[in-house]
Design an enzyme around this catalytic site. Structure first.
Site: not given
Ligand code: NDP
Ligand code: GDR
Length: 369
Positions: A14, A19, A69, A91, A95, A106, A162, A166, A192, A197
């Site tokens: 990832g 991240d 992958d 990572l 997500s 998937y 999801y 996890k 975060h 983002r």
């Molecule tokens: P992103 O969606 O920005 O990044 C996900 C990454 O995973 C990308 O590099 C994506 O590739 C890669 N990926 C997705 N599917 C596959 C696959 N099948 N094979 C190989 N690579 C794959 O997520 P974040 O950086 O925000 O989050 C990182 C991790 O932390 C995730 O596991 C997420 O679930 C977890 N997480 C995130 C939080 C957050 O608030 N951001 C909070 C808690 C956990 P590509 O660029 O090609 O799409």
């Molecule tokens: P989340 O993040 O589901 O917490 O998962 P997201 O930003 O998608 O949603 C946060 C909250 O906002 C509400 N919401 C909307 N969300 C999106 N995406 N689009 C909208 O238009 C909208 N309007 C309101 C959602 O319902 C939700 O309550 C993120 C991801 O990064 C996960 O991979 C990670 O594990 C968690 O944060 C911690």
């Protein structure tokens, strides 16, 4: 690099995500050799790490990318064998919580089984005792919360495909730690964000859309649940916590959060304020709308963004990470929003300049909104 530290090798799945990019930058600064797994896509997906990349022919190149992958065991096995990492940061994931309702199978394959594939590759390759493994676990595990604030001992109640995927990844990480003596940790990270983002997560969707509205490139921002409460921190700070988890004497699981909670509505207000826009709210529920000073509707609720089961409230207690890792969140909520708005405003202003000359949107896709 710290002279006393042996040059370490890290493998990041990832690496092209939000991240992954911050972690790669952090580890390169620490002197690591960094390998990243990227998947094949029909368009470039490396824009977040382009600034870190050096041509592989350069003698000083320390960032190396490999195709692979999470759904393909053999590719994961090959990359781990070839790179022989000291630390693996898992990572990669599908997500997006809302998307996981559309693609549940998937999501389970990449997020749950994908984690198992990495752990099993490490074990089969005989690396279980030398590799340190970080699993990107999530506050979504708490789902329908059983206790506030949420900490390491709070029971889980996943509310999406999801989160259920996890949950498997969380427990299989602990199982490999207990069964094979692996140094394996779960970082249970709360939301975060950053200017990096993904554009369909709510914070970035808001900062991007309001910047576009400010520049006259968009009329209205459509959102789902404005009442959802989240504990939002900065991705850069949270990746430091991930690294710290792998530098301890023994592997443990940690909650990482700011301990502050805000609603989606408050995020909108804060972003608008940074753009000199004041929002006046009117109506309730699906009828709620946000108006600018001139009475234009710039925010509206669209039920298509509601989720079949919602996580209404999350608030983390990261006392353990603060005490044991010495970690603290460095970026305040106000600083996070200001940084995101600033970057999205720059992009919108570029687009504003190019549009009259017939150039299409250069940053991101219109579909992302
Ligand atoms: P992103 O969606 O920005 O990044 C996900 C990454 O995973 C990308 O590099 C994506 O590739 C890669 N990926 C997705 N599917 C596959 C696959 N099948 N094979 C190989 N690579 C794959 O997520 P974040 O950086 O925000 O989050 C990182 C991790 O932390 C995730 O596991 C997420 O679930 C977890 N997480 C995130 C939080 C957050 O608030 N951001 C909070 C808690 C956990 P590509 O660029 O090609 O799409
Ligand atoms: P989340 O993040 O589901 O917490 O998962 P997201 O930003 O998608 O949603 C946060 C909250 O906002 C509400 N919401 C909307 N969300 C999106 N995406 N689009 C909208 O238009 C909208 N309007 C309101 C959602 O319902 C939700 O309550 C993120 C991801 O990064 C996960 O991979 C990670 O594990 C968690 O944060 C911690």
């Amino acid at each position: 690099m710290d002279a006393r530290m042996k040059q370490k090798t890290a493998l990041i799945t990832g690496i092209t995500g939000q991240d992954g990019a911050y972690l790669a930058e952090f580890l390169l600064k620490k002197g690591y050799i960094v390998h990243g797994i990227r998947r094949r896509t029909s368009l470039f997906n490396t824009h977040r790490i382009d600034h870190l990349y050096m041509d592989a022919h350069e003698p000083n190149a320390r960032l190396h990318l490999h195709y692979g992958d999470m759904t393909d065991s053999s590719s994961l096995m090959r990359v781990i064998q070839k790179t022989c990492p000291d630390e693996i940061y898992n990572l990669a994931a599908q997500s997006h919580v809302a998307v996981s309702f559309e693609e549940p199978e998937y999501t389970a394959n990449s997020d749950a089984l994908g984690t198992l594939r990495i752990l099993e590759a490490v074990r089969i390759l005989g690396m279980a005792k030398r590799v340190r493994f970080y699993q990107a676990s999530t506050s979504e595990l708490f789902g329908l919360v059983q206790e506030t604030p949420q900490k390491e001992t709070t029971p889980f109640y996943p509310r999406s495909p999801y989160a259920a995927a996890k949950l498997y990844a969380y427990w299989i990480t602990i199982n490999y730690r207990e069964a094979y003596g692996m140094y394996a940790c779960n970082g249970v990270l709360f939301n975060h964000e950053s200017p990096n983002r993904g554009e369909t997560f709510v914070t970035r969707k808001i900062t991007r859309a309001l910047a576009h509205i400010k520049c006259g490139l968009q009329e209205c921002l459509y959102l789902g649940n404005l009442n959802a409460l989240r504990d939002w921190g900065h991705a850069r700070d949270y990746m430091e916590a991930a690294w710290l988890m792998l530098q301890q004497e023994s592997p443990e699981d940690y909650v990482v959060a700011t301990g502050e909670q805000r609603s989606v509505r408050e995020f909108v207000e804060s972003a608008a304020e940074n753009l000199g826009m004041k929002i006046r709210w009117s109506g309730e529920g699906v009828e709620e709308k946000g108006y600018d000073r001139n009475g234009n509707c710039i925010v509206a609720v669209d039920p298509r963004y509601f989720r079949p089961t919602e996580v209404e409230t999350l608030l983390g207690d990261s006392a353990k990470a603060r005490a044991k890792l010495g970690w603290i969140p460095r970026t305040s909520f106000a600083e996070l929003v200001a940084e995101m708005v600033k970057e999205d405003l720059k992009e919108a202003q570029c687009e504003e300049l190019l549009k009259p000359h017939g150039f299409p949107a250069v940053f991101g896709s219109r579909i992302a909104s």
